[in-house]
Scaffold this motif. Structure first.
Motif, PDB file in Angstrom:
ATOM      1  N   THR A 189       8.439  11.732  39.421  1.00 13.00           N
ATOM      2  CA  THR A 189       7.232  11.198  40.059  1.00 13.00           C
ATOM      3  C   THR A 189       5.988  11.509  39.242  1.00 13.00           C
ATOM      4  OG1 THR A 189       8.293  11.654  42.190  1.00 13.00           O
ATOM      5  CG2 THR A 189       5.957  11.111  42.240  1.00 13.00           C
ATOM      6  N   LEU A 190       6.007  12.684  38.601  1.00  9.35           N
ATOM      7  CA  LEU A 190       4.818  13.153  37.896  1.00  9.35           C
ATOM      8  C   LEU A 190       5.223  13.904  36.632  1.00  9.35           C
ATOM      9  CD1 LEU A 190       1.683  13.800  37.904  1.00  9.35           C
ATOM     10  CD2 LEU A 190       2.292  15.840  39.242  1.00  9.35           C
ATOM     11  N   ILE A 191       4.483  13.672  35.546  1.00  9.72           N
ATOM     12  CA  ILE A 191       4.672  14.418  34.301  1.00  9.72           C
ATOM     13  C   ILE A 191       3.328  14.981  33.875  1.00  9.72           C
ATOM     14  CG2 ILE A 191       5.377  14.326  31.893  1.00  9.72           C
ATOM     15  CD1 ILE A 191       7.224  12.028  32.540  1.00  9.72           C
ATOM     16  N   LEU A 192       3.284  16.288  33.713  1.00  7.28           N
ATOM     17  CA  LEU A 192       2.060  16.961  33.289  1.00  7.28           C
ATOM     18  C   LEU A 192       2.206  17.456  31.864  1.00  7.28           C
ATOM     19  CD1 LEU A 192       0.979  19.141  36.370  1.00  7.28           C
ATOM     20  CD2 LEU A 192       0.316  16.807  35.795  1.00  7.28           C
ATOM     21  N   HIS A 217       5.719  19.415  32.014  1.00  5.69           N
ATOM     22  CA  HIS A 217       6.342  19.738  33.290  1.00  5.69           C
ATOM     23  C   HIS A 217       6.619  18.431  34.021  1.00  5.69           C
ATOM     24  CE1 HIS A 217       4.363  24.010  33.517  1.00  5.69           C
ATOM     25  NE2 HIS A 217       5.139  23.840  32.458  1.00  5.69           N
ATOM     26  N   ILE A 218       7.821  18.308  34.578  1.00  7.68           N
ATOM     27  CA  ILE A 218       8.146  17.105  35.347  1.00  7.68           C
ATOM     28  C   ILE A 218       8.335  17.487  36.810  1.00  7.68           C
ATOM     29  CG2 ILE A 218       9.204  15.990  33.359  1.00  7.68           C
ATOM     30  CD1 ILE A 218      11.918  16.551  34.574  1.00  7.68           C
ATOM     31  N   TYR A 219       7.928  16.584  37.681  1.00  5.07           N
ATOM     32  CA  TYR A 219       7.980  16.821  39.116  1.00  5.07           C
ATOM     33  C   TYR A 219       8.721  15.682  39.797  1.00  5.07           C
ATOM     34  CZ  TYR A 219       4.206  20.209  38.278  1.00  5.07           C
ATOM     35  OH  TYR A 219       3.453  21.258  37.820  1.00  5.07           O
ATOM     36  N   TYR A 220       9.584  16.055  40.707  1.00  5.46           N
ATOM     37  CA  TYR A 220      10.264  15.086  41.555  1.00  5.46           C
ATOM     38  C   TYR A 220       9.771  15.285  42.990  1.00  5.46           C
ATOM     39  CZ  TYR A 220      13.565  13.837  37.881  1.00  5.46           C
ATOM     40  OH  TYR A 220      14.124  13.374  36.721  1.00  5.46           O
ATOM     41  N   VAL A 221       9.233  14.241  43.559  1.00  8.12           N
ATOM     42  CA  VAL A 221       8.727  14.284  44.929  1.00  8.12           C
ATOM     43  C   VAL A 221       9.740  13.583  45.832  1.00  8.12           C
ATOM     44  CG1 VAL A 221       6.872  13.619  46.503  1.00  8.12           C
ATOM     45  CG2 VAL A 221       6.339  14.337  44.148  1.00  8.12           C
ATOM     46  N   PHE A 222      10.148  14.255  46.894  1.00 13.01           N
ATOM     47  CA  PHE A 222      11.129  13.679  47.810  1.00 13.01           C
ATOM     48  C   PHE A 222      10.467  12.660  48.732  1.00 13.01           C
ATOM     49  CE2 PHE A 222      13.110  18.060  47.310  1.00 13.01           C
ATOM     50  CZ  PHE A 222      13.882  17.644  46.243  1.00 13.01           C
ATOM     51  N   ASP A 223      11.269  11.688  49.142  1.00 11.47           N
ATOM     52  CA  ASP A 223      10.730  10.660  50.025  1.00 11.47           C
ATOM     53  C   ASP A 223      10.520  11.183  51.438  1.00 11.47           C
ATOM     54  OD1 ASP A 223      13.377  10.987  50.607  1.00 11.47           O
ATOM     55  OD2 ASP A 223      13.907   8.860  50.546  1.00 11.47           O
ATOM     56  N   GLU A 263       3.465   8.169  39.298  1.00 15.05           N
ATOM     57  CA  GLU A 263       3.799   6.994  40.087  1.00 15.05           C
ATOM     58  C   GLU A 263       4.123   7.466  41.503  1.00 15.05           C
ATOM     59  OE1 GLU A 263       3.945   3.925  41.784  1.00 15.05           O
ATOM     60  OE2 GLU A 263       3.688   3.548  39.623  1.00 15.05           O
ATOM     61  N   PRO A 264       3.162   7.402  42.407  1.00 13.93           N
ATOM     62  CA  PRO A 264       3.365   7.940  43.765  1.00 13.93           C
ATOM     63  C   PRO A 264       4.492   7.269  44.541  1.00 13.93           C
ATOM     64  CG  PRO A 264       1.350   6.631  43.628  1.00 13.93           C
ATOM     65  CD  PRO A 264       1.839   6.803  42.229  1.00 13.93           C
ATOM     66  N   LYS A 265       4.825   6.046  44.178  1.00 15.24           N
ATOM     67  CA  LYS A 265       5.907   5.363  44.882  1.00 15.24           C
ATOM     68  C   LYS A 265       7.282   5.740  44.345  1.00 15.24           C
ATOM     69  CE  LYS A 265       3.115   1.307  46.089  1.00 15.24           C
ATOM     70  NZ  LYS A 265       2.999  -0.170  46.002  1.00 15.24           N
ATOM     71  N   ASP A 303      15.334  10.425  46.974  1.00 14.73           N
ATOM     72  CA  ASP A 303      16.076  10.844  48.162  1.00 14.73           C
ATOM     73  C   ASP A 303      16.796  12.159  47.860  1.00 14.73           C
ATOM     74  OD1 ASP A 303      17.375  10.219  50.866  1.00 14.73           O
ATOM     75  OD2 ASP A 303      19.110  10.472  49.558  1.00 14.73           O
ATOM     76  N   PHE A 304      16.552  13.174  48.673  1.00 11.43           N
ATOM     77  CA  PHE A 304      17.101  14.508  48.417  1.00 11.43           C
ATOM     78  C   PHE A 304      18.620  14.494  48.418  1.00 11.43           C
ATOM     79  CE2 PHE A 304      18.545  18.699  49.879  1.00 11.43           C
ATOM     80  CZ  PHE A 304      17.981  19.503  48.903  1.00 11.43           C
ATOM     81  N   GLN A 305      19.223  13.788  49.360  1.00 11.63           N
ATOM     82  CA  GLN A 305      20.675  13.732  49.450  1.00 11.63           C
ATOM     83  C   GLN A 305      21.279  13.047  48.230  1.00 11.63           C
ATOM     84  OE1 GLN A 305      22.569  15.201  51.923  1.00 11.63           O
ATOM     85  NE2 GLN A 305      24.290  14.697  50.580  1.00 11.63           N
ATOM     86  N   ALA A 306      20.640  11.969  47.777  1.00  4.64           N
ATOM     87  CA  ALA A 306      21.145  11.257  46.590  1.00  4.64           C
ATOM     88  C   ALA A 306      21.033  12.139  45.346  1.00  4.64           C
ATOM     89  CB  ALA A 306      20.367   9.964  46.399  1.00  4.64           C
TER      90      ALA A 306
END
Length: 199
Positions: free
Chosen positions: A9-12, A19-25, A84-86, A90-93
């Motif tokens: 979702t985000l790269i800093l 740093h990479i970030y994964y945001v759950f839905d 990309e906020p969208k 999915d945590f389960q996936a």
């Protein structure tokens, strides 16, 4: 372009890397079970480990030992490389992908260990070219004790690791080789009788 199933979702950008970030839905609730364990945290750690190992296979200099739950950089307009906020996950996936990836890595590791063990088991030092060249050497200077002794014990160790008994081998019919082998076994037998082990 990386072939990734889940885009971050985000790269800093930082002074020492990215740093990479994964945001759950959806939020993932952390509940402590009766046994005191936190399954959601455990799953998140496993996912982070799989992601680091995956990216380490695709990109150079990935820090696979970094703390999965450490202090993160605050996103600012000057350090955001991608957002990309969208693009939520999915945590389960992601957990299912992590399990499959970990299982594949274990299988690859097991196959690598098996191939390595088989190679060590089937590859004998006495079949190597250096052994054949050394055992056929007939001009070793007997006046140089180190060279003579080093040659003898190098051959002896190679024979020992190859499970060769103190019997004249059929690797060569040359008289010089048979004489050398006879002398080698005689010396080893004599020296072995005089070896003492200190406690």
């Amino acid at each position: 372009m990386l072939d990734v199933q889940f885009l971050p979702t985000l790269i800093l950008a930082t002074t020492k890397g990215y740093h990479i970030y994964y945001v759950f839905d959806e939020p993932v609730f952390v509940r402590r079970h009766a046994n005191g364990k936190l399954p959601a945290v455990r799953a998140a750690k496993a996912i982070a480990k799989s992601l680091k190992q995956y990216y380490a296979q695709k990109l150079p200099a990935v820090d696979v030992t970094c703390n999965s739950f450490g202090i993160f950089r605050v996103p600012r307009p000057d350090n955001i490389e991608y957002f990309e906020p969208k693009m939520t996950v999915d945590f389960q996936a992601l957990m299912t992908w992590s399990i499959n990836f970990a299982n594949d890595q274990h299988q690859i590791k097991a196959q690598t260990i098996q191939r390595s063990f088989k190679a060590r088991r089937t590859s004998r030092q006495i079949d190597q070219l250096w052994f054949q060249a050394l055992i056929n050497q007939t001009d070793i200077d007997q006046n140089v004790g180190y060279g003579r002794h080093n040659t003898i014990f190098t051959l002896a160790l190679a024979c020992y690791s190859s499970n060769v008994s103190l019997v004249i081998p059929q690797m060569s019919r040359k008289p010089s080789v048979l004489i050398f082998w006879t002398n080698l076994t005689a010396i080893l037998t004599t020296r072995w009788r005089h070896i003492t082990f200190k406690k």
